[in-house]
Design an enzyme around this catalytic site. Structure first.
Site, mmCIF file in Angstrom:
data_model
loop_
_atom_site.group_PDB
_atom_site.id
_atom_site.type_symbol
_atom_site.label_atom_id
_atom_site.label_comp_id
_atom_site.label_asym_id
_atom_site.label_seq_id
_atom_site.Cartn_x
_atom_site.Cartn_y
_atom_site.Cartn_z
ATOM 1 C CG PHE A 79 -26.514 -1.403 22.991
ATOM 2 C CD1 PHE A 79 -27.474 -1.883 22.111
ATOM 3 C CD2 PHE A 79 -26.589 -0.078 23.385
ATOM 4 C CE1 PHE A 79 -28.485 -1.063 21.641
ATOM 5 C CE2 PHE A 79 -27.601 0.758 22.927
ATOM 6 C CZ PHE A 79 -28.558 0.257 22.043
ATOM 7 C CG MET A 114 -27.392 12.814 -14.512
ATOM 8 S SD MET A 114 -27.277 13.848 -15.998
ATOM 9 C CE MET A 114 -26.374 15.262 -15.365
#
Lengths: 569, 89
Positions: free
Chosen positions: A111, A475
């Site tokens: 895990f 941009m």
């Protein structure tokens, strides 16, 4: 003294002079967090581990010291990745400490197990997986040494949970010898013969130019640079990360070079007969087309990393070493020359560009981002520490905020990481508690890490956040306008009400829509306790000029259209 | 001119070192044509030999980048250059 691995982490951090750590707890790092309560180091709880990485990076860039970020295994560690790559590309000294699943289950897909040393191998200067408690102290010490020496960079130390929990004898020799690694020799000395060649080239040069990069800032060589260029009358152009390394208001300063450099800077580079590059790496955003880049110039490259020599641009003389002592030797060797015609030529180039300057454009009720940058520079008397994000606002800031001091601009250059500014500024705040700090960020980038407003609130920090809001990913929109027939694919962006967003965090929010209101908003932000977010509603479809298209020749820049001078497009 | 370059590396014998070397060639866009790893007389030090087809500039760049790897103690491009081979004949 018997200590746990977790305690040893804090013992070493304390001895390395660390005063603040940015991080986020989780299962595999819990022993370290538990041990933290016994130490004086301040921990800043972030809202996302990417924020921790940028904060540690911002702290490092603002202070010149090593920044530290901490996270748990698996997703905690992978969330750091963008920040690690950002630090790597801009050579920022940061140590990342991550928890790892116990060594007994390593490799079993446990895990929250991720092979983070594997993931970060190409984006760190070096990294370590530590599975034994006895190795924690020496490894961390090496990590700090590697991060800050030579060409600085990020180092990640991944420590398994069982190593954090185990105990061992901890002794820190008070007269600790410097770390020695068999395969790492960061200190380099330039040969006298190479120095002589460089000095001869400089002495003969009619049209020399210095190209200044991040290395000047990192090496704290601004004073030496100033003495050097004043002695031999050498004009200076800066890379984005070099800004502030040389005072922008100095007569020998030309400003920023490259893709969005002013026309006179790039023209001067193309006309120069000798270029001396100081701590910069000829990035593609600086050179444009390599085949036509500065073909008239002989090149001297002063650079600490030998792998940068002849990588992009072939040079005549390479001085591999720390730029500060190299400059000292150059000061002693190079002779003064007036170079009047070259200086006149540069003045002439500047005059031509000035006629297109956006500062002469009338605002007519509009708010132009370039005007905002200029006004912020004036209102802060150029003394603020500015942290910018990535995009149009970053380039406007670089063009119109004149940085006179090193470490007065912090920005993501090499990686161009949107979302960098706010967390980097939070980190910078801890390094520079007394300075006025402005975050300048676009509406897009701000939303990538805006969760860290909550960190500002919890830590009670005072930052001024200027959101340059044009409703577009500006941009990319500009590139679409120039190169993709104005087809605005996925660039118009709906944002939340930033004033309310700030208020929801218990912070202050303001909105500015006209140039005349900038000064009052700045005054109010300064007056306010805590962080203020100012939503600057700027002209929506404005572009950054000049622009050298990606891969084009420096001379083929797109200039600012003259018609905009009337202010009534 | 592109030719087969041979690099000899002396490296720390630690887990993951081969990965660091291979990763460097991959991310700098070079293709490894031959690779061998052996022990040396020195405990804790391994010898790695790598062959890559590239030009001289590429080889210099590779060598400089390999040198930067913290676990690499020494690296040398030991390629026999074609003109020398011709002269020897």
């Amino acid at each position: 003294m018997k200590l746990t691995g977790a305690q040893i982490v804090w013992e070493v951090l304390t001895r390395e002079g660390v005063d603040v750590v940015f991080g986020y707890p989780g299962g595999a790092i819990m022993p370290v967090y538990d041990a933290m309560l016994g130490y004086k180091i301040h921990h800043v709880l972030v809202r996302h581990e990417q924020g921790a990485a940028h904060m540690a990076d911002g702290y490092a860039r603002a202070s010149g010291k090593v920044g530290v970020a901490m996270a748990t295994s698996g997703p905690g560690a992978t969330n750091l990745v963008t920040g690690i790559a950002t630090a790597m590309l801009d050579s920022s000294p940061v140590v990342f400490i991550t928890g790892q699943v116990p060594s007994t289950v390593l490799g079993s897909d446990a895990f929250q197990e991720t092979d983070i040393t594997g993931v970060t191998l190409p984006i760190t200067k070096h990294n370590y997986l530590v599975t034994k408690v006895e190795e924690i102290a020496t490894t961390l010490r090496e990590a700090f040494f590697i991060a800050r020496s030579g060409r600085p960079g990020p180092v990640l130390v991944d420590i398994t949970k069982d190593a954090q929990q185990a105990t061992t004898d901890f002794e820190w020799p008070e007269d600790a010898k410097p770390v020695k690694l068999p395969g790492y020799r960061p200190e380099r000395r330039v040969l006298a013969s190479e120095l002589e060649q460089a000095i001869e080239l400089l002495n003969q040069a009619e049209r020399p130019l210095a190209l200044v990069g991040n290395g000047i800032v990192q090496s704290q060589a601004s004073k030496e640079l100033l003495t050097f260029v004043e002695k031999i009358n050498l004009p200076v152009a800066c890379t984005l990360l070099g800004l502030g390394g040389f005072p922008a208001t100095h007569p020998l300063s030309l400003g920023m070079m490259g893709m969005h450099g002013e026309a006179w800077v790039n023209t001067a580079i193309q006309e120069a007969d000798v270029l001396i590059a100081l701590g910069m790496r000829f990035d593609d955003r600086v050179t444009g087309n390599l085949k036509t880049y500065a073909v008239n110039a002989k090149k001297i490259h002063v650079e600490i990393d030998p792998a940068e020599i002849n990588k992009n641009v072939k040079v005549e003389v390479a001085l591999v070493g720390d730029v500060k002592p190299v400059l000292q030797s150059l000061i002693d060797g190079a002779s003064p020359r007036p170079r009047t015609s070259w200086m006149n030529r540069i003045t002439e180039l500047r005059g031509d560009s000035a006629t297109r300057d956006i500062q002469s454009v009338k605002s007519d009720g509009r708010l132009l981002a370039a005007h905002l940058m200029h006004d912020l520079w004036k209102l802060t008397e150029g003394r603020a520490l500015v942290v910018t994000d990535v995009g149009q606002h970053q380039m406007w800031e670089a063009q119109y905020y004149k940085h006179d001091a090193p470490r007065s601009l912090i920005t993501s250059g090499g990686l161009g990481t949107m979302g960098f500014a706010l967390p980097a500024a939070i980190g910078a705040r801890f390094a520079r508690p007394a300075d006025e700090i402005w975050v300048i960020v676009g509406d897009g980038g701000f939303q990538m890490t805006a969760c860290e407003l909550s960190t500002c609130a919890q830590e009670g920090l005072k930052l001024h956040v200027a959101v340059v809001n044009n409703g577009y990913l500006g941009m990319v929109r500009q590139w679409q306008e120039f190169f993709y027939d104005s087809r605005y694919a996925a660039t118009p962006m709906l944002s939340p009400d930033f004033v309310k967003l700030a208020e929801a965090h218990g912070l202050n929010g303001l909105r500015v829509e006209r140039r005349e209101d900038i000064a009052a908003a700045v005054a109010k932000a300064r007056e306010n306790g805590g962080t203020t977010v100012i939503d600057f509603r700027v002209e929506q479809e404005d572009s950054v000029y000049p622009m050298v298209p990606s891969g084009a020749d420096l001379k083929d820049m797109i200039r600012r259209p003259l018609r905009s001078n009337g202010g009534n497009e | 001119m592109s030719q087969l370059h041979t690099f000899v590396l002396y490296v720390e014998d630690k887990p993951g070192v081969l990965d660091r070397i291979a990763s460097l060639f991959r991310r700098r866009a070079f293709n490894i044509e031959a690779l061998s790893v052996t022990r040396t007389d020195h405990t804790g030090i391994s010898r790695v030999t790598v062959e890559v087809r590239t030009d001289d500039a590429g080889a210099r760049r590779l060598e400089a980048n390999i040198y930067k790897l913290i676990n690499v103690i020494q690296v040398k491009d030991v390629t026999l250059h074609s003109p020398q081979v011709a002269a020897a004949k």
